[in-house]
Motif scaffolding. Structure first.
Motif, PDB file in Angstrom:
ATOM      1  N   TYR A 182      -2.153  -3.501  10.896  1.00  0.00           N
ATOM      2  CA  TYR A 182      -2.488  -3.886   9.529  1.00  0.00           C
ATOM      3  C   TYR A 182      -1.293  -4.519   8.803  1.00  0.00           C
ATOM      4  O   TYR A 182      -0.140  -4.099   8.997  1.00  0.00           O
ATOM      5  CB  TYR A 182      -2.927  -2.665   8.713  1.00  0.00           C
ATOM      6  CG  TYR A 182      -4.254  -2.069   9.125  1.00  0.00           C
ATOM      7  CD1 TYR A 182      -5.085  -2.681  10.054  1.00  0.00           C
ATOM      8  CD2 TYR A 182      -4.677  -0.856   8.579  1.00  0.00           C
ATOM      9  CE1 TYR A 182      -6.290  -2.120  10.425  1.00  0.00           C
ATOM     10  CE2 TYR A 182      -5.882  -0.277   8.943  1.00  0.00           C
ATOM     11  CZ  TYR A 182      -6.686  -0.916   9.873  1.00  0.00           C
ATOM     12  OH  TYR A 182      -7.873  -0.353  10.240  1.00  0.00           O
ATOM     13  N   ASN A 232       0.152  -4.708   2.828  1.00  0.00           N
ATOM     14  CA  ASN A 232      -0.660  -4.420   1.637  1.00  0.00           C
ATOM     15  C   ASN A 232      -1.859  -3.538   1.966  1.00  0.00           C
ATOM     16  O   ASN A 232      -2.285  -2.712   1.157  1.00  0.00           O
ATOM     17  CB  ASN A 232      -1.122  -5.703   0.951  1.00  0.00           C
ATOM     18  CG  ASN A 232      -1.851  -6.647   1.886  1.00  0.00           C
ATOM     19  OD1 ASN A 232      -1.756  -6.533   3.105  1.00  0.00           O
ATOM     20  ND2 ASN A 232      -2.576  -7.599   1.323  1.00  0.00           N
ATOM     21  N   LEU A 233      -2.409  -3.676   3.182  1.00  0.00           N
ATOM     22  CA  LEU A 233      -3.546  -2.840   3.575  1.00  0.00           C
ATOM     23  C   LEU A 233      -3.112  -1.397   3.808  1.00  0.00           C
ATOM     24  O   LEU A 233      -3.868  -0.455   3.560  1.00  0.00           O
ATOM     25  CB  LEU A 233      -4.191  -3.414   4.838  1.00  0.00           C
ATOM     26  CG  LEU A 233      -5.595  -2.915   5.185  1.00  0.00           C
ATOM     27  CD1 LEU A 233      -6.538  -3.099   4.013  1.00  0.00           C
ATOM     28  CD2 LEU A 233      -6.116  -3.640   6.410  1.00  0.00           C
ATOM     29  N   ARG A 234      -1.884  -1.214   4.258  1.00  0.00           N
ATOM     30  CA  ARG A 234      -1.374   0.144   4.482  1.00  0.00           C
ATOM     31  C   ARG A 234      -1.125   0.887   3.182  1.00  0.00           C
ATOM     32  O   ARG A 234      -0.939   2.102   3.179  1.00  0.00           O
ATOM     33  CB  ARG A 234      -0.082   0.083   5.292  1.00  0.00           C
ATOM     34  CG  ARG A 234      -0.259  -0.494   6.695  1.00  0.00           C
ATOM     35  CD  ARG A 234       1.059  -0.561   7.429  1.00  0.00           C
ATOM     36  NE  ARG A 234       0.952  -1.303   8.670  1.00  0.00           N
ATOM     37  CZ  ARG A 234       1.963  -1.558   9.473  1.00  0.00           C
ATOM     38  NH1 ARG A 234       3.178  -1.126   9.156  1.00  0.00           N
ATOM     39  NH2 ARG A 234       1.784  -2.239  10.590  1.00  0.00           N
ATOM     40  N   GLU A 235      -1.104   0.164   2.065  1.00  0.00           N
ATOM     41  CA  GLU A 235      -0.911   0.805   0.768  1.00  0.00           C
ATOM     42  C   GLU A 235      -2.151   1.557   0.300  1.00  0.00           C
ATOM     43  O   GLU A 235      -2.087   2.363  -0.626  1.00  0.00           O
ATOM     44  CB  GLU A 235      -0.541  -0.251  -0.283  1.00  0.00           C
ATOM     45  CG  GLU A 235       0.809  -0.913  -0.028  1.00  0.00           C
ATOM     46  CD  GLU A 235       1.059  -2.083  -0.960  1.00  0.00           C
ATOM     47  OE1 GLU A 235       0.202  -2.324  -1.843  1.00  0.00           O
ATOM     48  OE2 GLU A 235       2.090  -2.754  -0.816  1.00  0.00           O
ATOM     49  N   MET A 236      -3.297   1.289   0.931  1.00  0.00           N
ATOM     50  CA  MET A 236      -4.521   1.985   0.553  1.00  0.00           C
ATOM     51  C   MET A 236      -4.397   3.476   0.850  1.00  0.00           C
ATOM     52  O   MET A 236      -3.796   3.872   1.849  1.00  0.00           O
ATOM     53  CB  MET A 236      -5.722   1.407   1.310  1.00  0.00           C
ATOM     54  CG  MET A 236      -6.065  -0.031   0.971  1.00  0.00           C
ATOM     55  SD  MET A 236      -7.487  -0.621   1.939  1.00  0.00           S
ATOM     56  CE  MET A 236      -8.799   0.459   1.327  1.00  0.00           C
ATOM     57  N   PRO A 267      -7.084   3.697   4.232  1.00  0.00           N
ATOM     58  CA  PRO A 267      -7.420   2.437   4.901  1.00  0.00           C
ATOM     59  C   PRO A 267      -8.425   2.683   6.015  1.00  0.00           C
ATOM     60  O   PRO A 267      -8.557   3.810   6.507  1.00  0.00           O
ATOM     61  CB  PRO A 267      -6.076   1.968   5.456  1.00  0.00           C
ATOM     62  CG  PRO A 267      -5.265   3.213   5.595  1.00  0.00           C
ATOM     63  CD  PRO A 267      -5.704   4.114   4.491  1.00  0.00           C
ATOM     64  N   PRO A 325     -13.369  -1.432  -1.624  1.00  0.00           N
ATOM     65  CA  PRO A 325     -11.933  -1.130  -1.680  1.00  0.00           C
ATOM     66  C   PRO A 325     -11.108  -1.934  -0.678  1.00  0.00           C
ATOM     67  O   PRO A 325      -9.928  -2.191  -0.923  1.00  0.00           O
ATOM     68  CB  PRO A 325     -11.875   0.373  -1.361  1.00  0.00           C
ATOM     69  CG  PRO A 325     -13.211   0.895  -1.735  1.00  0.00           C
ATOM     70  CD  PRO A 325     -14.169  -0.196  -1.411  1.00  0.00           C
ATOM     71  N   LEU A 326     -11.730  -2.344   0.431  1.00  0.00           N
ATOM     72  CA  LEU A 326     -11.008  -3.141   1.425  1.00  0.00           C
ATOM     73  C   LEU A 326     -10.665  -4.516   0.865  1.00  0.00           C
ATOM     74  O   LEU A 326      -9.595  -5.071   1.156  1.00  0.00           O
ATOM     75  CB  LEU A 326     -11.843  -3.268   2.697  1.00  0.00           C
ATOM     76  CG  LEU A 326     -11.232  -4.061   3.863  1.00  0.00           C
ATOM     77  CD1 LEU A 326      -9.869  -3.504   4.254  1.00  0.00           C
ATOM     78  CD2 LEU A 326     -12.178  -4.042   5.061  1.00  0.00           C
ATOM     79  N   GLY A 372      -7.700  -3.937  -1.179  1.00  0.00           N
ATOM     80  CA  GLY A 372      -6.538  -3.643  -0.358  1.00  0.00           C
ATOM     81  C   GLY A 372      -5.923  -4.879   0.266  1.00  0.00           C
ATOM     82  O   GLY A 372      -4.694  -4.985   0.383  1.00  0.00           O
ATOM     83  N   LEU A 375      -4.437   0.360  -6.935  1.00  0.00           N
ATOM     84  CA  LEU A 375      -3.389  -0.095  -6.026  1.00  0.00           C
ATOM     85  C   LEU A 375      -2.281  -0.870  -6.747  1.00  0.00           C
ATOM     86  O   LEU A 375      -1.320  -1.306  -6.108  1.00  0.00           O
ATOM     87  CB  LEU A 375      -4.001  -0.986  -4.939  1.00  0.00           C
ATOM     88  CG  LEU A 375      -4.847  -0.267  -3.879  1.00  0.00           C
ATOM     89  CD1 LEU A 375      -5.651  -1.282  -3.075  1.00  0.00           C
ATOM     90  CD2 LEU A 375      -3.949   0.553  -2.959  1.00  0.00           C
ATOM     91  N   ARG A 411      -2.698  -3.775  -8.206  1.00  0.00           N
ATOM     92  CA  ARG A 411      -2.886  -5.219  -8.058  1.00  0.00           C
ATOM     93  C   ARG A 411      -3.103  -5.857  -9.435  1.00  0.00           C
ATOM     94  O   ARG A 411      -3.612  -5.225 -10.365  1.00  0.00           O
ATOM     95  CB  ARG A 411      -4.093  -5.543  -7.169  1.00  0.00           C
ATOM     96  CG  ARG A 411      -4.089  -4.873  -5.804  1.00  0.00           C
ATOM     97  CD  ARG A 411      -3.050  -5.510  -4.882  1.00  0.00           C
ATOM     98  NE  ARG A 411      -3.282  -5.097  -3.499  1.00  0.00           N
ATOM     99  CZ  ARG A 411      -2.556  -4.216  -2.836  1.00  0.00           C
ATOM    100  NH1 ARG A 411      -1.521  -3.631  -3.443  1.00  0.00           N
ATOM    101  NH2 ARG A 411      -2.824  -3.918  -1.571  1.00  0.00           N
TER     102      ARG A 411
END
Length: 339
Positions: free
Chosen positions: A66, A69-73, A76, A197-198, A201, A227, A229
């Motif tokens: 990943y 930024n996706l790992r910040e979820m 995930p 949410p994806l 993310g 997150l 954003r």
């Protein structure tokens, strides 16, 4: 999987990873205390779909693959399934979201923002659905840009079917379709809120174009705010219920935007105000017909409809797009040519 907690899903995945010789479907079906809905879906599962999907250009990412930024979820997806160019997910993306039942104004704005952000090098991210999603994707493609759809089905399932051609064009243009759901997964109502949410993310920022008070797009915005954003909201008519959710976010402090370059500037790019195109340059036949009506001065929408013979919804949508591009402007006496 329906009714399966994240903890249980992680346990199952961990077991399968520890012993690659296990038959995945047999292991899952024998797992104790699986919910009835999960068992029902497992009984319908066909692993040959996965093999075919991978042979046809599909791919599967595990968490180690990943982007940051996706790992910040907080949670995930356990795996990410995709088609197209996987490298697109590591390129700066801006999500454009909104209602499926969009107004002609909302559709025009979504396409305008999709086109403008793609022209500035961003990948346009959305959900592949009817309405705002589709127009955002189409705007990016019209600009020769790349766009990614986060699906509420398996990434190989063309849903809605009317977008099959658009999905093929996305992949051929260096974009992708991705999903937290395995290849072959059909459309289930519960899938779409789960994929929202994806979108947040993967995105660097989210632009909300049109959303009533109960819109699913607000779930994406909420996830984006959690997150950290950037969230941008396009305003709409104050009398329209279709924008109640959007205007509520503006009241709560979301950034109001009227042009894609305002998003670019907020994300660190320089403000570059594009000049309106010269007459006849990059204008469709419909836009040229509308512009020809304004040679004699301002004209009301009803008069443009009568003179061109075009439908009122089409004229309104084109006028909105032309106004955003600066080709025309609206005044008390109707529309006139832009400066």
């Amino acid at each position: 999987m329906a009714g399966v907690s994240r903890y249980l899903a992680q346990s199952i995945v961990g077991t399968l990873r520890q012993d690659p010789t296990l038959n995945p479907l047999a292991t899952l079906r024998a797992w104790p205390n699986l919910p009835a809905e999960a068992l029902k879906r497992l009984n319908q599962a066909d692993l040959s779909l996965v093999d075919r999907a991978l042979e046809q250009g599909g791919w599967i990412w595990e968490p180690t693959d990943y982007p940051d930024n996706l790992r910040e979820m907080e949670s995930p997806p356990l795996c990410l399934f995709g088609r197209g160019d996987a490298s697109a997910l590591s390129t700066p993306m801006v999500a454009i979201v909104g209602t499926r039942k969009a107004s002609s104004y909302g559709l025009a704005v979504a396409e305008f923002f999709g086109k403008g952000l793609a022209e500035q090098g961003f990948i346009v991210l959305s959900g592949g659905a009817l309405g705002i999603d589709a127009q955002a994707h189409k705007g990016a493609l019209a600009a020769g840009g790349r766009t990614v759809a986060v699906m509420g089905t398996g990434p190989d399932v063309a849903y809605p079917a009317v977008h099959k051609g658009m999905f093929a064009q996305m992949e051929a243009s260096g974009g992708a379709r991705v999903s937290p759901f395995p290849f072959g997964t059909p459309s289930f109502p519960s899938n779409f809120p789960a994929r929202n949410p994806l979108i947040a993310g993967l995105a660097q920022a989210v632009v909300l174009v049109e959303a009533p008070a109960q819109s699913g797009a607000l779930q994406t915005v909420a996830a984006a705010l959690d997150l950290g954003r950037d969230v941008f909201v396009v305003p709409g008519p104050i009398t329209s219920p279709a924008f109640r959710g959007s205007h509520g976010l503006i009241r709560d402090g979301a950034t109001l935007v009227e042009h894609p370059m305002q998003v670019v500037e907020a994300l660190g790019g320089g403000m570059i105000q594009p000049l309106p195109p010269e007459e006849g340059d990059d204008l469709s036949e419909t836009q040229q017909a509308i512009l020809a009506c304004l040679n004699g001065g301002p004209m009301l929408t009803e008069a443009i409809v009568r003179q061109t013979g075009l439908s009122a919804p089409l004229v309104l949508a084109e006028l909105t797009m032309m106004e955003l591009d600066g080709i025309v402007k609206k005044g008390r006496d109707g529309y006139q040519r832009g400066l």
